[in-house]
Design a protein around this motif. Structure first.
Motif, mmCIF file in Angstrom:
data_model
loop_
_atom_site.group_PDB
_atom_site.id
_atom_site.type_symbol
_atom_site.label_atom_id
_atom_site.label_comp_id
_atom_site.label_asym_id
_atom_site.label_seq_id
_atom_site.Cartn_x
_atom_site.Cartn_y
_atom_site.Cartn_z
ATOM 1 N N VAL A 28 0.794 -1.252 0.143
ATOM 2 C CA VAL A 28 0.046 -0.086 0.023
ATOM 3 C C VAL A 28 0.931 1.227 0.090
ATOM 4 C CG1 VAL A 28 -1.823 1.317 1.262
ATOM 5 C CG2 VAL A 28 -1.655 -1.172 1.331
ATOM 6 N N LYS A 29 1.954 1.235 0.888
ATOM 7 C CA LYS A 29 2.913 2.455 0.685
ATOM 8 C C LYS A 29 4.340 1.779 0.725
ATOM 9 C CE LYS A 29 -0.040 5.821 2.040
ATOM 10 N NZ LYS A 29 -0.423 6.898 1.229
ATOM 11 N N ALA A 42 3.968 7.031 12.051
ATOM 12 C CA ALA A 42 2.898 7.285 13.149
ATOM 13 C C ALA A 42 3.432 8.258 14.073
ATOM 14 C CB ALA A 42 3.063 5.779 14.085
ATOM 15 N N ASP A 43 4.586 8.385 14.215
ATOM 16 C CA ASP A 43 5.292 9.657 14.804
ATOM 17 C C ASP A 43 4.602 10.965 14.281
ATOM 18 O OD1 ASP A 43 6.538 10.871 17.278
ATOM 19 O OD2 ASP A 43 8.038 11.588 15.857
ATOM 20 N N ILE A 49 1.433 3.036 16.826
ATOM 21 C CA ILE A 49 1.587 2.225 15.790
ATOM 22 C C ILE A 49 0.610 1.426 15.451
ATOM 23 C CG2 ILE A 49 3.133 0.118 15.228
ATOM 24 C CD1 ILE A 49 5.025 2.658 15.772
ATOM 25 N N ASP A 50 -0.188 0.931 15.840
ATOM 26 C CA ASP A 50 -1.433 0.194 15.528
ATOM 27 C C ASP A 50 -2.471 0.773 14.591
ATOM 28 O OD1 ASP A 50 0.013 -2.068 16.421
ATOM 29 O OD2 ASP A 50 -1.198 -2.456 18.096
ATOM 30 N N SER A 54 -3.500 0.232 10.906
ATOM 31 C CA SER A 54 -4.877 -0.041 10.863
ATOM 32 C C SER A 54 -5.669 0.575 9.563
ATOM 33 C CB SER A 54 -5.743 -0.044 12.136
ATOM 34 O OG SER A 54 -5.363 -0.847 12.896
ATOM 35 N N GLU A 55 -5.065 1.930 9.418
ATOM 36 C CA GLU A 55 -5.568 2.587 8.328
ATOM 37 C C GLU A 55 -5.028 2.125 6.931
ATOM 38 O OE1 GLU A 55 -4.316 6.607 8.698
ATOM 39 O OE2 GLU A 55 -5.511 7.089 10.578
ATOM 40 N N LEU A 56 -4.024 1.121 6.873
ATOM 41 C CA LEU A 56 -3.447 0.529 5.687
ATOM 42 C C LEU A 56 -3.997 -0.909 5.484
ATOM 43 C CD1 LEU A 56 0.073 1.763 6.173
ATOM 44 C CD2 LEU A 56 -1.645 3.024 4.813
#
Length: 288
Positions: A28-29, A42-43, A49-50, A54-56
């Motif tokens: 995806v990325k 995430a930072d 992190i999770d 989860s967005e991916l």
């Protein structure tokens, strides 16, 4: 979630495992090809992190869990550090091996823990890869440990570590600790990074180790991380204090699983370490 790296065709892919389903986040990325890159993203997004993963996962293709056993390091830490004599049995073992036993009791009871530099990426191996025993040492043991994964100084996950150690060299003189601890193939980590949310309270985890030779079990033991005399937060605080910590690092937290004094590893032995919520780290042994 648990995070692993999959190596295919010379390229690395970041895999997130959730409820026994493995998602290829790199599909995806493409720039997210490692745990460090995910932690950085995430930072920046001010997410856990999770949450970031989860967005991916809705768009990410799945892969077979069987494909995640290729021996790839789950992350490439810029530095691996370790804490010593954090369990009572470890302190007793160090006293037994050393000509200066009182110093280990002092380290166990002192306010300041023992924290030392353990490994660079080039000295660190992943699951299934061989860990090393020094050819100039006749007494060598594995040390199974919970590994704290930190991004920018904050705890973001946990892994399993094997702090390979020459008890002969350290026992001869504690000043030889760097040679006893840091050498080729002196450290393994894996099989994954379990997020801090996945693990919860690390002091409730159970750790076990088994050593086999020619399919014969030579050692097996089990302990609770809760037996550690110090907390993970305390060890991290002392590691960060007055120092420049790497962006992505691992801090090993010590062990209480110590083979009997008459035992030493030999080439072709196999070391298997398990910690619940994280998994199993298995490594064969070679002489270096």
């Amino acid at each position: 979630m648990r995070y692993q790296r999959l190596s295919t065709g010379g390229q690395h892919r970041l895999i997130a495992v959730d409820d026994e389903t493995a998602y290829d986040l790199t599909a995806v990325k493409p720039r997210l090809d490692g745990f460090g890159e995910l932690a950085a993203a995430a930072d920046i997004a001010d997410l856990e992190i999770d949450e970031m993963a989860s967005e991916l996962t809705d768009e990410a293709p799945t892969v077979s869990l069987d494909s995640l056993t290729d021996g790839t390091l789950p992350l490439v830490p810029q530095e691996v550090w370790a804490a010593g004599v954090t369990y009572e049995i470890s302190e007793e073992a160090r006293e037994a091996e050393s000509g200066m036993p009182e110093m280990y009791l002092h380290a166990y009871e002192a306010e300041r823990p023992e924290i030392f530099f353990k490994a660079t990426p080039s000295r660190t191996v992943g699951p299934g890869e061989a860990v090393g025993i020094r050819a100039d040492s006749a007494w060598d043991v594995p040390e199974p440990e919970l590994g704290i994964v930190l991004y920018d100084g904050s705890i973001v996950g946990y892994t399993i570590g094997n702090d390979m150690s020459s008890r002969e060299i350290e026992g001869e003189n504690p000043l030889y600790l760097p040679q006893a601890k840091m050498y080729e193939r002196c450290c393994s980590i894996g099989p994954c990074v379990a997020s801090a949310a996945e693990v919860g309270d690390p002091h409730e985890l159970t750790m076990a180790m088994e050593i086999t030779r020619d399919d014969e079990v030579l050692y097996e033991g089990e302990t609770s991380i809760g037996n550690m005399a110090r907390t993970c937060d305390e060890l991290v605080e002392y590691w960060r204090d007055h120092d420049v910590v790497p962006e992505l690092g691992v801090l090993l937290t010590g062990t209480s699983l110590v083979p009997d004094d008459g035992f030493t590893l030999q080439p072709d032995d196999e070391v298997r370490i398990t910690i619940d919520e994280i998994g199993e780290l298995t490594n064969p042994v070679v002489e270096v």
